[in-house]
Write a protein that holds these residues in place. Sequence first.
Motif, PDB file in Angstrom:
ATOM      1  N   GLY A   1       0.807  -1.218   0.000  1.00 47.12           N
ATOM      2  CA  GLY A   1       0.000   0.000   0.000  1.00 47.12           C
ATOM      3  C   GLY A   1       0.840   1.267   0.000  1.00 47.12           C
ATOM      4  O   GLY A   1       0.320   2.367  -0.236  1.00 47.12           O
ATOM      5  N   LEU A   2       2.144   1.093   0.222  1.00 51.14           N
ATOM      6  CA  LEU A   2       2.987   2.281   0.338  1.00 51.14           C
ATOM      7  C   LEU A   2       3.146   3.046  -0.961  1.00 51.14           C
ATOM      8  O   LEU A   2       3.241   4.267  -0.974  1.00 51.14           O
ATOM      9  CB  LEU A   2       4.384   1.848   0.792  1.00 51.14           C
ATOM     10  CG  LEU A   2       4.701   2.067   2.259  1.00 51.14           C
ATOM     11  CD1 LEU A   2       6.108   1.624   2.540  1.00 51.14           C
ATOM     12  CD2 LEU A   2       4.515   3.518   2.647  1.00 51.14           C
ATOM     13  N   ARG A   3       3.192   2.273  -2.064  1.00 53.05           N
ATOM     14  CA  ARG A   3       3.453   2.916  -3.353  1.00 53.05           C
ATOM     15  C   ARG A   3       2.466   4.058  -3.602  1.00 53.05           C
ATOM     16  O   ARG A   3       2.872   5.179  -3.931  1.00 53.05           O
ATOM     17  CB  ARG A   3       3.365   1.879  -4.477  1.00 53.05           C
ATOM     18  CG  ARG A   3       3.737   2.418  -5.836  1.00 53.05           C
ATOM     19  CD  ARG A   3       3.520   1.351  -6.886  1.00 53.05           C
ATOM     20  NE  ARG A   3       4.441   0.225  -6.676  1.00 53.05           N
ATOM     21  CZ  ARG A   3       5.603   0.110  -7.294  1.00 53.05           C
ATOM     22  NH1 ARG A   3       5.982   1.034  -8.145  1.00 53.05           N
ATOM     23  NH2 ARG A   3       6.375  -0.913  -7.071  1.00 53.05           N
ATOM     24  N   SER A   4       1.171   3.766  -3.374  1.00 52.40           N
ATOM     25  CA  SER A   4       0.179   4.803  -3.672  1.00 52.40           C
ATOM     26  C   SER A   4       0.291   5.970  -2.682  1.00 52.40           C
ATOM     27  O   SER A   4       0.110   7.123  -3.053  1.00 52.40           O
ATOM     28  CB  SER A   4      -1.235   4.217  -3.690  1.00 52.40           C
ATOM     29  OG  SER A   4      -1.558   3.723  -2.411  1.00 52.40           O
ATOM     30  N   ILE A   5       0.665   5.674  -1.408  1.00 53.15           N
ATOM     31  CA  ILE A   5       0.822   6.777  -0.446  1.00 53.15           C
ATOM     32  C   ILE A   5       1.995   7.666  -0.873  1.00 53.15           C
ATOM     33  O   ILE A   5       1.911   8.895  -0.850  1.00 53.15           O
ATOM     34  CB  ILE A   5       1.104   6.252   0.978  1.00 53.15           C
ATOM     35  CG1 ILE A   5      -0.022   5.351   1.468  1.00 53.15           C
ATOM     36  CG2 ILE A   5       1.297   7.407   1.954  1.00 53.15           C
ATOM     37  CD1 ILE A   5       0.223   4.760   2.853  1.00 53.15           C
ATOM     38  N   MET A   6       3.095   7.004  -1.280  1.00 53.85           N
ATOM     39  CA  MET A   6       4.279   7.789  -1.652  1.00 53.85           C
ATOM     40  C   MET A   6       4.019   8.608  -2.910  1.00 53.85           C
ATOM     41  O   MET A   6       4.484   9.746  -3.027  1.00 53.85           O
ATOM     42  CB  MET A   6       5.491   6.873  -1.808  1.00 53.85           C
ATOM     43  CG  MET A   6       5.931   6.301  -0.465  1.00 53.85           C
ATOM     44  SD  MET A   6       7.304   5.169  -0.575  1.00 53.85           S
ATOM     45  CE  MET A   6       8.668   6.298  -0.707  1.00 53.85           C
ATOM     46  N   GLN A   7       3.276   8.012  -3.846  1.00 53.12           N
ATOM     47  CA  GLN A   7       2.944   8.770  -5.070  1.00 53.12           C
ATOM     48  C   GLN A   7       2.108   9.997  -4.714  1.00 53.12           C
ATOM     49  O   GLN A   7       2.341  11.097  -5.208  1.00 53.12           O
ATOM     50  CB  GLN A   7       2.163   7.890  -6.044  1.00 53.12           C
ATOM     51  CG  GLN A   7       3.085   7.047  -6.916  1.00 53.12           C
ATOM     52  CD  GLN A   7       2.326   5.989  -7.706  1.00 53.12           C
ATOM     53  OE1 GLN A   7       1.117   5.820  -7.536  1.00 53.12           O
ATOM     54  NE2 GLN A   7       3.045   5.272  -8.546  1.00 53.12           N
TER      55      GLN A   7
ATOM     56  N   LEU B   1      12.482   1.416   5.282  1.00 51.13           N
ATOM     57  CA  LEU B   1      12.230   1.954   3.945  1.00 51.13           C
ATOM     58  C   LEU B   1      12.592   3.432   3.930  1.00 51.13           C
ATOM     59  O   LEU B   1      12.190   4.191   4.815  1.00 51.13           O
ATOM     60  CB  LEU B   1      10.756   1.771   3.617  1.00 51.13           C
ATOM     61  CG  LEU B   1      10.333   2.327   2.264  1.00 51.13           C
ATOM     62  CD1 LEU B   1       9.502   1.307   1.511  1.00 51.13           C
ATOM     63  CD2 LEU B   1       9.534   3.607   2.435  1.00 51.13           C
ATOM     64  N   ASP B   2      13.380   3.793   2.927  1.00 46.39           N
ATOM     65  CA  ASP B   2      13.790   5.180   2.759  1.00 46.39           C
ATOM     66  C   ASP B   2      12.619   5.950   2.144  1.00 46.39           C
ATOM     67  O   ASP B   2      12.235   5.682   1.005  1.00 46.39           O
ATOM     68  CB  ASP B   2      15.015   5.208   1.830  1.00 46.39           C
ATOM     69  CG  ASP B   2      15.550   6.619   1.655  1.00 46.39           C
ATOM     70  OD1 ASP B   2      14.875   7.577   2.091  1.00 46.39           O
ATOM     71  OD2 ASP B   2      16.650   6.737   1.087  1.00 46.39           O
TER      72      ASP B   2
ATOM     73  N   SER C   1      13.380   7.508  -1.386  1.00 50.38           N
ATOM     74  CA  SER C   1      13.582   6.739  -2.622  1.00 50.38           C
ATOM     75  C   SER C   1      12.679   5.512  -2.726  1.00 50.38           C
ATOM     76  O   SER C   1      12.541   4.935  -3.805  1.00 50.38           O
ATOM     77  CB  SER C   1      15.037   6.262  -2.684  1.00 50.38           C
ATOM     78  OG  SER C   1      15.251   5.346  -1.625  1.00 50.38           O
ATOM     79  N   GLY C   2      12.116   5.078  -1.610  1.00 50.97           N
ATOM     80  CA  GLY C   2      11.310   3.856  -1.625  1.00 50.97           C
ATOM     81  C   GLY C   2      12.153   2.608  -1.470  1.00 50.97           C
ATOM     82  O   GLY C   2      11.626   1.491  -1.399  1.00 50.97           O
ATOM     83  N   GLU C   3      13.478   2.779  -1.386  1.00 52.39           N
ATOM     84  CA  GLU C   3      14.390   1.618  -1.273  1.00 52.39           C
ATOM     85  C   GLU C   3      14.316   1.043   0.151  1.00 52.39           C
ATOM     86  O   GLU C   3      14.212   1.787   1.123  1.00 52.39           O
ATOM     87  CB  GLU C   3      15.807   2.129  -1.569  1.00 52.39           C
ATOM     88  CG  GLU C   3      16.932   1.187  -1.241  1.00 52.39           C
ATOM     89  CD  GLU C   3      18.192   1.951  -0.785  1.00 52.39           C
ATOM     90  OE1 GLU C   3      19.169   1.277  -0.447  1.00 52.39           O
ATOM     91  OE2 GLU C   3      18.175   3.200  -0.735  1.00 52.39           O
TER      92      GLU C   3
ATOM     93  N   ARG D   1      13.294  10.103   8.086  1.00 50.48           N
ATOM     94  CA  ARG D   1      13.612   9.586   6.746  1.00 50.48           C
ATOM     95  C   ARG D   1      13.241   8.113   6.594  1.00 50.48           C
ATOM     96  O   ARG D   1      12.793   7.682   5.539  1.00 50.48           O
ATOM     97  CB  ARG D   1      15.108   9.767   6.471  1.00 50.48           C
ATOM     98  CG  ARG D   1      15.513   9.165   5.161  1.00 50.48           C
ATOM     99  CD  ARG D   1      16.892   9.568   4.727  1.00 50.48           C
ATOM    100  NE  ARG D   1      17.270   8.846   3.527  1.00 50.48           N
ATOM    101  CZ  ARG D   1      18.471   8.879   2.994  1.00 50.48           C
ATOM    102  NH1 ARG D   1      19.418   9.604   3.550  1.00 50.48           N
ATOM    103  NH2 ARG D   1      18.737   8.181   1.908  1.00 50.48           N
ATOM    104  N   TRP D   2      13.436   7.329   7.663  1.00 47.03           N
ATOM    105  CA  TRP D   2      13.301   5.876   7.546  1.00 47.03           C
ATOM    106  C   TRP D   2      12.039   5.363   8.213  1.00 47.03           C
ATOM    107  O   TRP D   2      11.806   5.639   9.382  1.00 47.03           O
ATOM    108  CB  TRP D   2      14.525   5.192   8.186  1.00 47.03           C
ATOM    109  CG  TRP D   2      15.787   5.557   7.481  1.00 47.03           C
ATOM    110  CD1 TRP D   2      16.642   6.558   7.804  1.00 47.03           C
ATOM    111  CD2 TRP D   2      16.304   4.951   6.296  1.00 47.03           C
ATOM    112  NE1 TRP D   2      17.676   6.614   6.907  1.00 47.03           N
ATOM    113  CE2 TRP D   2      17.494   5.628   5.961  1.00 47.03           C
ATOM    114  CE3 TRP D   2      15.891   3.892   5.480  1.00 47.03           C
ATOM    115  CZ2 TRP D   2      18.270   5.287   4.856  1.00 47.03           C
ATOM    116  CZ3 TRP D   2      16.662   3.547   4.385  1.00 47.03           C
ATOM    117  CH2 TRP D   2      17.836   4.246   4.089  1.00 47.03           C
TER     118      TRP D   2
END
Length: 336
Positions: A32-38, A145-146, A149-151, A176-177
């Motif tokens: 679910g993080l991808r959509s939050i980060m976007q 998770l950074d 960067s999402g790394e 940051r993390w």
Amino acid sequence: MQIRENHNIKALNTFGLSAHARYFCSLHKLGGLRSIMQWADTYPELPVMFLGGGSNMLFVKDFPGLLVHVRLQDREILGQDDDYFYVRAAAGENWHEFVRWTVDQNLAGLENLSLIPGTVGAAPMQNIGAYGVELKDCFYELQALDWRSGEIREFSLEACRFGYRDSYFKSVEPGRWLIVSVVFRLPRKPEWKTDYAGVKERLVGKVLNARVISDAIISIRQSKLPDPARLGNAGSFFKNPLIPLAQWESLKVQFPTISGWPQGNKIKTSAGWLIDQCGWKGKREGDAGTYDKHALVLVNHGSASGEQIWDFAQSIIASVQDSFGITLEPEPRVIL
Ligand SMILES: Cc1cc2nc3c(=O)[nH]c(=O)nc-3n(C[C@H](O)[C@H](O)[C@H](O)COP(=O)(O)OP(=O)(O)OC[C@H]3O[C@@H](n4cnc5c(N)ncnc54)[C@H](O)[C@@H]3O)c2cc1C
């Protein structure tokens, strides 16, 4: 992923303070993080903060950014070698339930850290500690998770730079993390830590094992600390101050009952004792106060605001500074 606006987080902080997050979301799955980060990318100036159990936070003001409530769940025994068992827990697991689960698996090492509120993911932030044990004593590595960067990166014991109520994540790169999971290394041949004041007495006549010690710690904590479900608090509000040896020696002459323990080339002294000596134990201004059994614990008697708790804390800091020349430092994260 649902992002709520102007979300009230009174139920999500153990002080029970009414505060709002400008944006709020719950993270149940890493996917679910991808959509939050976007979404967050479209507001590059917006501050982002992670929330676990809210047991080490003081919201003096509303949080003006995106608050990510970390709810990731999972725990497993990864394996073993000649000396240790390796256990992983996801960041959103309740810390105490995780500790009791290790006890149920006949694993030892975390029992002294029983009943500390909050989540597994927040535990490394301030290297939680109690009754002679710190998280770092059983820590193997963590995954974080950074947020830039999402790394995802693994952090070893050394990389976490744990100190007294401190870590890399708290002091060097705060915010940051996002800690995603933590791996613990639990000894096959545990050495029980029962020397801390009050612990040994509870264990007289008992055969020591992780469960017996965990039960004793729970009962001591229940007798000494307020239950946040009944009386809002964030545990110890101030860190025990580290003072130079020369200052300690001169204080010891003036105040013979002051206690202290060497820590590196400094002396760690008891913040609770200093506050108590200044007459703050059980004091109250409106609904902000100190717990009557423990001067180090600031409490919300019902409808105190974050500002009132913070003003009360400032008065304590000023009074200890006046009497002892020592500046107390808050332990919880303060949102100003
Ligand atoms: C009654 C009581 C007793 C306590 N006793 C002790 C004690 O004995 N020893 C002790 O050390 N502490 C104690 N505490 C303090 C507190 O329980 C711990 O610090 C706990 O680890 C906080 O966990 P949390 O999930 O509530 O963190 P939160 O309060 O939600 O967050 C604390 C900090 O961690 C950050 N954070 C949270 N989750 C993550 C994540 N997944 N990734 C990155 N950052 C994150 C937050 O942004 C914040 O900066 C006590 C508190 C209470 C209320």
